[in-house]
Design a protein around this motif. Structure first.
Motif, PDB file in Angstrom:
ATOM      1  N   GLY A  29       0.972  -1.160  -0.065  1.00  0.00           N
ATOM      2  CA  GLY A  29      -0.114  -0.027  -0.060  1.00  0.00           C
ATOM      3  C   GLY A  29       0.847   1.141  -0.099  1.00  0.00           C
ATOM      4  O   GLY A  29       1.956   1.282   0.329  1.00  0.00           O
ATOM      5  N   ASN A  30       0.183   2.295  -0.236  1.00  0.00           N
ATOM      6  CA  ASN A  30       1.014   3.625  -0.181  1.00  0.00           C
ATOM      7  C   ASN A  30       1.331   4.126   1.212  1.00  0.00           C
ATOM      8  O   ASN A  30       2.415   4.641   1.211  1.00  0.00           O
ATOM      9  CB  ASN A  30       0.021   4.765  -0.715  1.00  0.00           C
ATOM     10  N   ASP A  31       0.716   3.724   2.165  1.00  0.00           N
ATOM     11  CA  ASP A  31       1.029   3.882   3.639  1.00  0.00           C
ATOM     12  C   ASP A  31       2.464   3.490   3.743  1.00  0.00           C
ATOM     13  O   ASP A  31       3.398   4.016   4.415  1.00  0.00           O
ATOM     14  CB  ASP A  31       0.033   3.675   4.308  1.00  0.00           C
ATOM     15  N   ALA A  32       2.590   2.113   3.401  1.00  0.00           N
ATOM     16  CA  ALA A  32       3.650   1.370   3.772  1.00  0.00           C
ATOM     17  C   ALA A  32       5.068   1.771   2.866  1.00  0.00           C
ATOM     18  O   ALA A  32       5.896   1.768   3.548  1.00  0.00           O
ATOM     19  CB  ALA A  32       3.432  -0.142   3.532  1.00  0.00           C
ATOM     20  N   LEU A  33       4.489   2.466   1.661  1.00  0.00           N
ATOM     21  CA  LEU A  33       5.638   2.812   0.711  1.00  0.00           C
ATOM     22  C   LEU A  33       6.237   4.245   1.253  1.00  0.00           C
ATOM     23  O   LEU A  33       7.386   4.093   1.276  1.00  0.00           O
ATOM     24  CB  LEU A  33       5.058   3.095  -0.435  1.00  0.00           C
ATOM     25  N   GLU A  34       5.366   4.755   1.755  1.00  0.00           N
ATOM     26  CA  GLU A  34       5.979   6.224   2.420  1.00  0.00           C
ATOM     27  C   GLU A  34       6.554   6.035   3.657  1.00  0.00           C
ATOM     28  O   GLU A  34       7.417   6.553   3.824  1.00  0.00           O
ATOM     29  CB  GLU A  34       4.629   7.147   2.593  1.00  0.00           C
ATOM     30  N   LYS A  35       6.441   5.062   4.357  1.00  0.00           N
ATOM     31  CA  LYS A  35       7.071   4.705   5.409  1.00  0.00           C
ATOM     32  C   LYS A  35       8.369   4.156   5.329  1.00  0.00           C
ATOM     33  O   LYS A  35       9.439   4.503   6.046  1.00  0.00           O
ATOM     34  CB  LYS A  35       6.030   3.595   6.450  1.00  0.00           C
ATOM     35  N   LEU A  36       8.324   3.206   4.255  1.00  0.00           N
ATOM     36  CA  LEU A  36       9.794   2.734   3.834  1.00  0.00           C
ATOM     37  C   LEU A  36      10.596   3.961   3.510  1.00  0.00           C
ATOM     38  O   LEU A  36      11.938   3.984   3.657  1.00  0.00           O
ATOM     39  CB  LEU A  36       9.401   1.660   2.904  1.00  0.00           C
ATOM     40  N   LYS A  37      10.034   4.800   2.694  1.00  0.00           N
ATOM     41  CA  LYS A  37      10.930   5.859   2.038  1.00  0.00           C
ATOM     42  C   LYS A  37      11.372   6.775   3.021  1.00  0.00           C
ATOM     43  O   LYS A  37      12.508   7.270   3.279  1.00  0.00           O
ATOM     44  CB  LYS A  37       9.990   6.690   1.014  1.00  0.00           C
ATOM     45  N   GLU A  38      10.452   7.187   4.219  1.00  0.00           N
ATOM     46  CA  GLU A  38      10.898   7.982   5.347  1.00  0.00           C
ATOM     47  C   GLU A  38      12.068   7.279   6.006  1.00  0.00           C
ATOM     48  O   GLU A  38      13.123   7.787   6.335  1.00  0.00           O
ATOM     49  CB  GLU A  38       9.651   8.015   6.370  1.00  0.00           C
ATOM     50  N   SER A  40      14.329   5.116   5.068  1.00  0.00           N
ATOM     51  CA  SER A  40      15.180   5.354   4.162  1.00  0.00           C
ATOM     52  C   SER A  40      16.141   6.536   4.116  1.00  0.00           C
ATOM     53  O   SER A  40      17.297   6.600   4.247  1.00  0.00           O
ATOM     54  CB  SER A  40      15.062   5.142   2.675  1.00  0.00           C
ATOM     55  N   ARG A  41      15.110   7.553   4.177  1.00  0.00           N
ATOM     56  CA  ARG A  41      15.825   9.046   4.249  1.00  0.00           C
ATOM     57  C   ARG A  41      16.355   9.259   5.704  1.00  0.00           C
ATOM     58  O   ARG A  41      17.328   9.698   5.704  1.00  0.00           O
ATOM     59  CB  ARG A  41      14.480  10.049   4.224  1.00  0.00           C
ATOM     60  N   THR A  42      15.891   8.785   6.742  1.00  0.00           N
ATOM     61  CA  THR A  42      16.461   8.926   7.906  1.00  0.00           C
ATOM     62  C   THR A  42      17.750   8.184   8.405  1.00  0.00           C
ATOM     63  O   THR A  42      18.715   8.597   8.604  1.00  0.00           O
ATOM     64  CB  THR A  42      15.445   8.528   9.050  1.00  0.00           C
ATOM     65  N   MET A  43      17.767   7.068   7.423  1.00  0.00           N
ATOM     66  CA  MET A  43      18.954   6.169   7.620  1.00  0.00           C
ATOM     67  C   MET A  43      20.186   6.926   6.729  1.00  0.00           C
ATOM     68  O   MET A  43      21.224   7.017   7.341  1.00  0.00           O
ATOM     69  CB  MET A  43      18.782   4.813   6.988  1.00  0.00           C
ATOM     70  N   ARG A  44      19.729   7.551   5.747  1.00  0.00           N
ATOM     71  CA  ARG A  44      20.720   8.070   4.805  1.00  0.00           C
ATOM     72  C   ARG A  44      21.280   9.661   5.633  1.00  0.00           C
ATOM     73  O   ARG A  44      22.410   9.666   5.815  1.00  0.00           O
ATOM     74  CB  ARG A  44      20.128   8.793   3.604  1.00  0.00           C
ATOM     75  N   GLN A  45      20.388  10.081   6.363  1.00  0.00           N
ATOM     76  CA  GLN A  45      20.761  11.326   7.213  1.00  0.00           C
ATOM     77  C   GLN A  45      21.632  10.915   8.177  1.00  0.00           C
ATOM     78  O   GLN A  45      22.588  11.571   8.263  1.00  0.00           O
ATOM     79  CB  GLN A  45      19.691  12.211   7.573  1.00  0.00           C
ATOM     80  N   GLU A  46      21.435   9.813   8.894  1.00  0.00           N
ATOM     81  CA  GLU A  46      22.297   9.388  10.042  1.00  0.00           C
ATOM     82  C   GLU A  46      23.514   9.084   9.652  1.00  0.00           C
ATOM     83  O   GLU A  46      24.647   9.269  10.134  1.00  0.00           O
ATOM     84  CB  GLU A  46      21.574   8.190  10.663  1.00  0.00           C
ATOM     85  N   GLU A  47      23.820   8.347   8.276  1.00  0.00           N
ATOM     86  CA  GLU A  47      24.910   8.037   7.881  1.00  0.00           C
ATOM     87  C   GLU A  47      25.894   9.333   7.529  1.00  0.00           C
ATOM     88  O   GLU A  47      26.869   9.124   7.671  1.00  0.00           O
ATOM     89  CB  GLU A  47      24.658   7.050   6.384  1.00  0.00           C
ATOM     90  N   GLU A  48      25.054  10.105   6.773  1.00  0.00           N
ATOM     91  CA  GLU A  48      25.729  11.471   6.549  1.00  0.00           C
ATOM     92  C   GLU A  48      26.364  12.136   7.749  1.00  0.00           C
ATOM     93  O   GLU A  48      27.470  12.435   7.785  1.00  0.00           O
ATOM     94  CB  GLU A  48      25.020  12.308   5.848  1.00  0.00           C
ATOM     95  N   GLN A  49      25.523  12.171   8.713  1.00  0.00           N
ATOM     96  CA  GLN A  49      26.100  12.937  10.072  1.00  0.00           C
ATOM     97  C   GLN A  49      27.416  11.861  10.613  1.00  0.00           C
ATOM     98  O   GLN A  49      28.190  12.599  11.126  1.00  0.00           O
ATOM     99  CB  GLN A  49      24.833  12.857  11.051  1.00  0.00           C
ATOM    100  N   ARG A  50      26.923  10.690  10.440  1.00  0.00           N
ATOM    101  CA  ARG A  50      28.098   9.916  11.204  1.00  0.00           C
ATOM    102  C   ARG A  50      29.457  10.245  10.445  1.00  0.00           C
ATOM    103  O   ARG A  50      30.394  10.229  10.983  1.00  0.00           O
ATOM    104  CB  ARG A  50      27.675   8.398  11.078  1.00  0.00           C
ATOM    105  N   LYS A  51      29.385  10.041   9.257  1.00  0.00           N
ATOM    106  CA  LYS A  51      30.589  10.479   8.292  1.00  0.00           C
ATOM    107  C   LYS A  51      31.150  11.998   8.568  1.00  0.00           C
ATOM    108  O   LYS A  51      32.310  12.029   8.690  1.00  0.00           O
ATOM    109  CB  LYS A  51      30.159  10.381   6.713  1.00  0.00           C
ATOM    110  N   ALA A  52      30.348  12.746   8.703  1.00  0.00           N
ATOM    111  CA  ALA A  52      30.762  14.181   8.918  1.00  0.00           C
ATOM    112  C   ALA A  52      31.430  14.302  10.168  1.00  0.00           C
ATOM    113  O   ALA A  52      32.583  14.733  10.591  1.00  0.00           O
ATOM    114  CB  ALA A  52      29.568  15.234   8.925  1.00  0.00           C
TER     115      ALA A  52
END
Length: 86
Positions: A29-38, A40-52
């Motif tokens: 469903g669209n709700d589950a897809l949006e949750k997965l995208k969110e 993914s975004r948070t994991m990407r941001q955390e990884e960038e912060q860790r690298k910085a």
């Protein structure tokens, strides 16, 4: 008999092909897809912060190391050939 079995296999394979045609996006469903995208975004941001933070830590560590060098360390690192100046 062999022809009948072949006919049954082809019908089953056609059903599988139709099921494979549906993508994961279509199945969830669209709700589950949006949750997965969110997530993914948070994991990407955390990884960038860790690298910085890691880059910043290395820079400060290098500055501290450079600041605490002794005269012998600085002398060994110099590329000057003192025989040229005799």
């Amino acid at each position: 008999m062999a022809k009948q079995k072949r006919g049954q296999k082809s019908a089953a394979s056609e059903a599988r092909i139709e099921n494979q045609g549906a993508t994961l996006r279509d199945r969830i469903g669209n709700d589950a897809l949006e949750k997965l995208k969110e997530v993914s975004r948070t994991m990407r941001q955390e990884e960038e912060q860790r690298k910085a933070a890691e880059r910043e830590r290395k820079i400060t560590e290098q500055k501290i190391k450079e600041k605490n060098k002794s005269f012998a360390d600085l002398f060994e690192e110099s590329n000057l050939d003192w025989k040229k100046f005799k």
